[in-house]
Design a protein around this motif. Structure first.
Motif, PDB file in Angstrom:
ATOM      1  N   ASN A 124       6.129   2.245   8.099  1.00 42.21           N
ATOM      2  CA  ASN A 124       6.141   3.102   6.921  1.00 42.21           C
ATOM      3  C   ASN A 124       7.573   3.466   6.544  1.00 42.21           C
ATOM      4  OD1 ASN A 124       6.274   6.069   5.800  1.00 42.21           O
ATOM      5  ND2 ASN A 124       4.224   5.331   5.299  1.00 42.21           N
ATOM      6  N   GLY A 125       7.826   3.529   5.246  1.00 44.17           N
ATOM      7  CA  GLY A 125       9.162   3.926   4.812  1.00 44.17           C
ATOM      8  C   GLY A 125       9.146   4.491   3.412  1.00 44.17           C
ATOM      9  N   PRO A 162       0.820  -1.221   0.000  1.00 42.47           N
ATOM     10  CA  PRO A 162       0.000   0.000   0.000  1.00 42.47           C
ATOM     11  C   PRO A 162       0.853   1.270   0.000  1.00 42.47           C
ATOM     12  CG  PRO A 162      -0.812  -1.573   1.617  1.00 42.47           C
ATOM     13  CD  PRO A 162       0.503  -2.108   1.135  1.00 42.47           C
ATOM     14  N   ILE A 163       0.361   2.284  -0.692  1.00 41.07           N
ATOM     15  CA  ILE A 163       1.032   3.580  -0.751  1.00 41.07           C
ATOM     16  C   ILE A 163       0.260   4.570   0.097  1.00 41.07           C
ATOM     17  CG2 ILE A 163       1.763   5.491  -2.214  1.00 41.07           C
ATOM     18  CD1 ILE A 163       1.865   3.521  -4.561  1.00 41.07           C
ATOM     19  N   THR A 170      13.203  -0.260  -3.512  1.00 44.62           N
ATOM     20  CA  THR A 170      14.059  -0.792  -2.449  1.00 44.62           C
ATOM     21  C   THR A 170      13.340  -0.836  -1.106  1.00 44.62           C
ATOM     22  OG1 THR A 170      15.007   1.422  -2.092  1.00 44.62           O
ATOM     23  CG2 THR A 170      16.180  -0.067  -3.594  1.00 44.62           C
ATOM     24  N   THR A 171      12.463   0.123  -0.848  1.00 47.32           N
ATOM     25  CA  THR A 171      11.767   0.145   0.439  1.00 47.32           C
ATOM     26  C   THR A 171      10.768  -0.992   0.543  1.00 47.32           C
ATOM     27  OG1 THR A 171      11.984   2.557   0.510  1.00 47.32           O
ATOM     28  CG2 THR A 171      10.420   1.554   2.024  1.00 47.32           C
ATOM     29  N   ARG A 172       9.957  -1.183  -0.473  1.00 46.75           N
ATOM     30  CA  ARG A 172       8.929  -2.230  -0.384  1.00 46.75           C
ATOM     31  C   ARG A 172       9.530  -3.636  -0.433  1.00 46.75           C
ATOM     32  NH1 ARG A 172       9.108  -5.345  -5.414  1.00 46.75           N
ATOM     33  NH2 ARG A 172       9.012  -3.884  -7.178  1.00 46.75           N
ATOM     34  N   VAL A 199       8.521  -3.831   6.107  1.00 43.78           N
ATOM     35  CA  VAL A 199       7.798  -2.624   5.693  1.00 43.78           C
ATOM     36  C   VAL A 199       6.396  -3.018   5.239  1.00 43.78           C
ATOM     37  CG1 VAL A 199       7.697  -0.756   4.004  1.00 43.78           C
ATOM     38  CG2 VAL A 199       9.878  -1.371   5.061  1.00 43.78           C
ATOM     39  N   THR A 200       5.371  -2.384   5.818  1.00 46.22           N
ATOM     40  CA  THR A 200       3.984  -2.697   5.463  1.00 46.22           C
ATOM     41  C   THR A 200       3.375  -1.673   4.512  1.00 46.22           C
ATOM     42  OG1 THR A 200       3.034  -1.472   7.337  1.00 46.22           O
ATOM     43  CG2 THR A 200       3.674  -3.772   7.725  1.00 46.22           C
ATOM     44  N   GLU A 201       4.025  -0.508   4.349  1.00 42.53           N
ATOM     45  CA  GLU A 201       3.505   0.517   3.457  1.00 42.53           C
ATOM     46  C   GLU A 201       4.641   1.453   3.058  1.00 42.53           C
ATOM     47  OE1 GLU A 201       0.596   2.334   6.148  1.00 42.53           O
ATOM     48  OE2 GLU A 201       1.999   4.015   6.427  1.00 42.53           O
ATOM     49  N   VAL A 202       4.502   2.077   1.897  1.00 44.62           N
ATOM     50  CA  VAL A 202       5.463   3.078   1.450  1.00 44.62           C
ATOM     51  C   VAL A 202       4.746   4.416   1.312  1.00 44.62           C
ATOM     52  CG1 VAL A 202       6.985   1.452   0.278  1.00 44.62           C
ATOM     53  CG2 VAL A 202       5.068   2.482  -0.973  1.00 44.62           C
TER      54      VAL A 202
END
Length: 395
Positions: free
Chosen positions: A241-242, A43-44, A250-252, A257-260
């Motif tokens: 979040n990140g 999720p964004i 790279t974050t997802r 990490v559950t959301e970006v």
């Protein structure tokens, strides 16, 4: 794909006086879809500061793959909560706004929707001082510093949280749990040195930037994983979040990490023109009229000094976009009341003609205009207010 030219934008807005700002809606929608594609099911959370227009925020949130809002101030979050824009709002920056904190504490609906940011127990003390020690439970998110520190005294990234290690994160989480009136529900870490730093400018620094980002990605993935695991031993986190528009891939990829977070990628401002990872379409433009022709090869535009925040550099100046082949003058740049442009295309410009420019930072254009004119395939579809047009100023 055929991109719009100056004539198409001129035709769509022929009944309007410049200066004016438009949103190319197909470009905005294409950027939203591309962000969702890059997130690959993660999720964004839409970053409001990069949009600052309620119509566009609501449209972005309606795009499959987007969920939740990230606001930049508590007052802004309270406004959106009252409007029903979202029932999941994260305030990205800690607040010391006593009035907004009292409003949050007194509003049950807002308390259920809004999570505020902390990086120390002092932030909890501020809430207690504003709302009283017996205030209802407030949702909080712990911010982990995501900068890269390869050597002592070397800091690459934004200056934000003092919480850097997993041990520090766990210690703060424990203190939150022991502090009456708060519930720890999330952890956030923004890797600005990856998400906000272009790596394809065409200069010699690109190779160094990519080298740094590769090592920072690996270091942060391990440290963020350790921090999340340490905090989850103490509290049940609802979200981690990140990232940002420039680091979605790279974050997802990190399993914790559950959301970006993303927002600038919706607008496609000039600071996001030089990334290898994505290429957003220009969705927000502004038009300035020609008011002087001092020479055959120079056209002087009215106003235009919309300088972006950040380090004082050429990259923070607006950029002439259409007609192509124009550039700013180094001696004047973009001015308070006039902006000269030169180049081959300037020879054909006459008084009253328009030059279309792009802002360097996505959301800050909305602070200059009361309205965005929504353009679809060369037609003016509607006009919508920005935050400024709704008389909202959140600092």
């Amino acid at each position: 794909m055929t991109l719009p030219n100056a004539a198409a934008y001129d035709l769509a807005t022929k009944g309007l006086d410049a200066p004016l700002a438009i949103i190319d809606l197909p470009a905005f929608d294409a950027n939203a879809a591309d962000l969702a594609r890059r997130a690959n099911g993660v999720p964004i959370r839409l970053v409001s500061k990069s949009v600052r227009c309620r119509y566009l925020i609501e449209r972005g949130l309606a795009t499959p793959g987007f969920a939740g809002l990230m606001c930049y101030s508590l007052a802004e979050a309270l406004w959106h909560a009252a409007l029903g824009t979202s029932d999941d709002i994260l305030v990205a920056y800690p607040t010391v706004d006593h009035g907004a904190l009292r409003r949050l504490a007194a509003d049950e609906r807002a308390r259920a929707a809004i999570t505020i940011m902390i990086d120390s127990t002092e932030h909890l003390d501020v809430v207690d001082a504003a709302a009283g020690p017996e205030h209802p439970e407030i949702r909080v998110c712990l911010e982990l510093d995501a900068s890269w520190r390869p050597l002592p005294m070397v800091h690459v990234g934004t200056r934000r949280s003092p919480v850097f290690t997993a041990r520090q994160a766990a210690e703060l989480a424990g203190k939150v749990l022991r502090h009456k009136g708060f519930r720890l529900v999330g952890l956030m870490a923004y890797e600005g040195q990856i998400a906000g730093l272009p790596d394809a400018t065409g200069g010699r620094a690109d190779r160094v930037v990519r080298w740094m980002q590769g090592r920072s990605v690996r270091e942060l993935a391990q440290r963020r994983t350790e921090a999340v695991r340490a905090v989850r031993e103490i509290a049940e986190l609802e979200f981690v979040n990140g990232g940002g528009s420039g680091s979605i891939e790279t974050t997802r990829a990190e399993s914790v990490v559950t959301e970006v977070a993303a927002g600038s990628g919706l607008i496609g401002s000039t600071l996001f023109d030089s990334y290898t990872r994505f290429h957003p379409r220009p969705a927000a433009l502004f038009a300035l009229p020609v008011v002087h022709k001092p020479t055959r090869s120079i056209a002087t535009l009215f106003a235009g000094g919309y300088i972006a925040s950040g380090p004082a550099a050429e990259s923070r100046l607006p950029s002439p976009h259409l007609p192509s082949g124009l550039r700013l003058l180094g001696f004047e740049g973009a001015g308070e009341v006039q902006t000269p442009v030169t180049g081959k295309a300037a020879r054909d410009l006459r008084l009253g003609d328009r030059v279309w420019l792009r802002h360097a930072k996505a959301g800050e254009l909305a602070e200059r205009f009361d309205h965005y004119h929504i353009v679809v395939d060369g037609q003016l579809e509607r006009t919508v207010p920005t935050y400024r047009g709704e008389h909202q100023n959140f600092g």
